[in-house]
Design a protein around this motif. Structure first.
Motif, short mmCIF file in Angstrom:
data_model
loop_
_atom_site.label_atom_id
_atom_site.label_comp_id
_atom_site.label_asym_id
_atom_site.label_seq_id
_atom_site.Cartn_x
_atom_site.Cartn_y
_atom_site.Cartn_z
N ARG A 2 61.50 -9.05 57.55
CA ARG A 2 60.84 -10.28 58.00
C ARG A 2 59.37 -10.20 57.58
O ARG A 2 58.90 -9.17 57.09
N SER A 3 58.67 -11.28 57.79
CA SER A 3 57.22 -11.31 57.60
C SER A 3 56.56 -11.25 58.97
O SER A 3 57.06 -11.83 59.94
N PHE A 4 55.43 -10.57 59.06
CA PHE A 4 54.74 -10.47 60.35
C PHE A 4 53.24 -10.31 60.11
O PHE A 4 52.80 -9.90 59.03
N ALA A 5 52.47 -10.65 61.14
CA ALA A 5 51.01 -10.55 61.06
C ALA A 5 50.60 -9.11 61.34
O ALA A 5 51.04 -8.50 62.33
N TYR A 6 49.74 -8.56 60.50
CA TYR A 6 49.32 -7.15 60.62
C TYR A 6 47.82 -7.04 60.35
O TYR A 6 47.33 -7.55 59.34
N ARG A 7 47.12 -6.38 61.27
CA ARG A 7 45.70 -6.11 61.08
C ARG A 7 45.53 -4.70 60.53
O ARG A 7 46.04 -3.75 61.10
N ASP A 8 44.84 -4.58 59.44
CA ASP A 8 44.68 -3.30 58.76
C ASP A 8 44.12 -2.24 59.72
O ASP A 8 43.32 -2.53 60.60
N HIS A 9 44.58 -1.00 59.54
CA HIS A 9 44.19 0.08 60.45
C HIS A 9 42.83 0.68 60.11
O HIS A 9 42.30 1.48 60.88
N ALA A 10 42.25 0.32 58.97
CA ALA A 10 40.97 0.90 58.56
C ALA A 10 39.82 0.33 59.39
O ALA A 10 39.94 -0.73 60.02
N GLU A 11 38.71 1.06 59.41
CA GLU A 11 37.48 0.59 60.05
C GLU A 11 36.66 -0.17 58.99
O GLU A 11 36.37 0.38 57.92
N TYR A 12 36.28 -1.38 59.32
CA TYR A 12 35.53 -2.21 58.38
C TYR A 12 34.10 -2.41 58.86
O TYR A 12 33.84 -2.57 60.06
N PHE A 13 33.16 -2.41 57.89
CA PHE A 13 31.75 -2.58 58.19
C PHE A 13 31.14 -3.59 57.22
O PHE A 13 31.53 -3.67 56.05
N ARG A 14 30.21 -4.37 57.73
CA ARG A 14 29.44 -5.28 56.89
C ARG A 14 27.98 -5.20 57.34
O ARG A 14 27.68 -5.36 58.52
N ALA A 15 27.10 -4.93 56.37
CA ALA A 15 25.67 -4.81 56.65
C ALA A 15 25.40 -3.77 57.73
O ALA A 15 24.49 -3.92 58.55
N GLY A 16 26.22 -2.73 57.77
CA GLY A 16 26.03 -1.66 58.73
C GLY A 16 26.66 -1.90 60.08
O GLY A 16 26.62 -1.01 60.94
N PHE A 17 27.22 -3.08 60.32
CA PHE A 17 27.85 -3.39 61.61
C PHE A 17 29.37 -3.33 61.50
O PHE A 17 29.94 -3.75 60.49
N ALA A 18 30.01 -2.83 62.56
CA ALA A 18 31.48 -2.82 62.60
C ALA A 18 31.99 -4.25 62.74
O ALA A 18 31.47 -5.02 63.54
N VAL A 19 32.99 -4.58 61.93
CA VAL A 19 33.60 -5.91 62.00
C VAL A 19 35.11 -5.72 62.11
O VAL A 19 35.65 -4.66 61.81
N ASP A 20 35.79 -6.79 62.56
CA ASP A 20 37.24 -6.71 62.70
C ASP A 20 37.89 -6.56 61.34
O ASP A 20 37.49 -7.20 60.36
N ALA A 21 38.91 -5.70 61.29
CA ALA A 21 39.68 -5.55 60.06
C ALA A 21 40.42 -6.85 59.76
O ALA A 21 40.77 -7.60 60.68
N PRO A 22 40.66 -7.15 58.49
CA PRO A 22 41.36 -8.39 58.15
C PRO A 22 42.80 -8.38 58.67
O PRO A 22 43.44 -7.34 58.75
N ARG A 23 43.27 -9.55 59.03
CA ARG A 23 44.63 -9.74 59.51
C ARG A 23 45.37 -10.57 58.46
O ARG A 23 44.90 -11.63 58.06
N SER A 24 46.50 -10.06 58.02
CA SER A 24 47.24 -10.74 56.97
C SER A 24 48.71 -10.78 57.31
O SER A 24 49.17 -10.10 58.24
#
Length: 319
Positions: free
Chosen positions: A56-78
């Protein structure tokens, strides 16, 4: 012209399917006649309870830690499309099952007390390396190939029980106070269980796909490597190959990056956030060649049906 191409595609698939069926038949004859030997199990043991999660297809948020401009941001959900069935242990590996590997001197003893019902209680106090040794031992004793699941595979089987680690802060919000507050609230929700002792199988319910006890008080080792991603550079600072990775993801109530050799998560092995209550694991069974062939045929038949249905009706010659 379009009809000719579709006819060629359908014709090619129609020819391929009988050839695959013939190959399977010949392979079966070869095995039964002794010309080809299948992998034999050494001192066979009973295979564990397994559930099969259909594609099936399902929504999954990547397990990696994401940062932008030095701040933690939510990992992308695809949206992830799983195209083959997943065979995974219904329950986590029990203490009794793990001790059989210890008795064969293929596994190191678990660093935890012996439970009252070892056959019905998950093993804890085991490292990522211990889990790999058990998977190799079980593969040798069942004739099947077993391995740790990825974080994505656990999410696929756990369904709605799999946690979403998102902070819920807009990615372009540069106010650090908002992020600190969101992280504080998230860590507060991750407080330790009132009773961290491992419970009997079935104590934490079953997901809608049949996976038992996920997100109870045992975090499960995966073969997914922990990594940090700089959104500005779009590059991970760590290889995703587990063989080159010392920090793996343990999934449960939340994801916990853990050093591969850690058995007791309260001993400082958690690299980020609240440590898990306990560390255990379950395994996925790799499909056999016959199962892969059957699945390929199933998908090809579906493609053939789709292709035939996609052919427009013959409207006859036009003036």
């Amino acid at each position: 012209m379009i009809l000719d191409e579709v006819d060629d595609q359908v014709s090619g698939i129609s020819i391929a399917i009988p050839l695959v069926l013939l190959a399977i038949l010949l392979a079966t004859v070869a095995v039964q006649s002794g010309l080809v030997a299948l992998r034999g199990a050494q001192n066979p043991v009973a295979s564990p309870d397994v559930i099969t999660v259909v594609p099936r297809s399902f929504a999954y948020r990547d397990h990696a830690e994401y940062f932008r401009a030095g701040f933690a941001v939510d990992a992308p959900r695809s949206v992830v499309a799983i195209e083959t069935p997943l065979a995974i242990m219904k329950y986590q590996v029990s203490r009794a099952e793990y001790d059989r590997c210890v008795q064969d001197q293929a596994c190191s003893p678990a660093e935890s007390e012996e439970p009252a019902s070892p056959d019905k209680t998950p093993v804890i106090g085991v490292s990522y390396d211990d889990a790999l040794h058990y998977a190799a031992w079980l593969s040798d004793h069942t004739g099947h190939s077993w391995t740790l699941p990825t974080d994505e595979q656990l999410a696929f089987a756990a369904g709605s029980r799999f946690p979403d680690d998102a902070l819920g802060v807009a990615s372009d919000d540069k106010n650090p106070a908002i992020r600190w507050l969101a992280e504080y609230e998230r860590e507060a929700r991750r407080s330790a269980s009132k009773d961290p002792r491992p419970q009997l199988r079935g104590s934490f319910g079953v997901s809608e796909y049949g996976l038992a006890d996920f997100a109870g008080n045992i975090w499960e080792w995966t073969r997914s490597c922990s990594k940090r991603v700089d959104m500005d550079a779009q590059k991970a600072d760590q290889e995703a190959d587990p063989s080159r990775c010392g920090i793996l993801i343990a999934s449960g109530k939340h994801r916990a990056p853990m050093s591969s050799f850690i058995r007791n998560p309260k001993g400082g092995g958690c690299t980020v956030g609240s440590p898990p209550d306990n560390l255990g694991f379950r395994l996925v069974r790799q499909p056999s060649s016959l199962e892969m062939a059957k699945d390929w045929i199933r998908r090809m038949i579906g493609l053939t049906t789709f292709s035939i249905n996609a052919v427009p009706p013959d409207e006859g010659p036009t003036s």
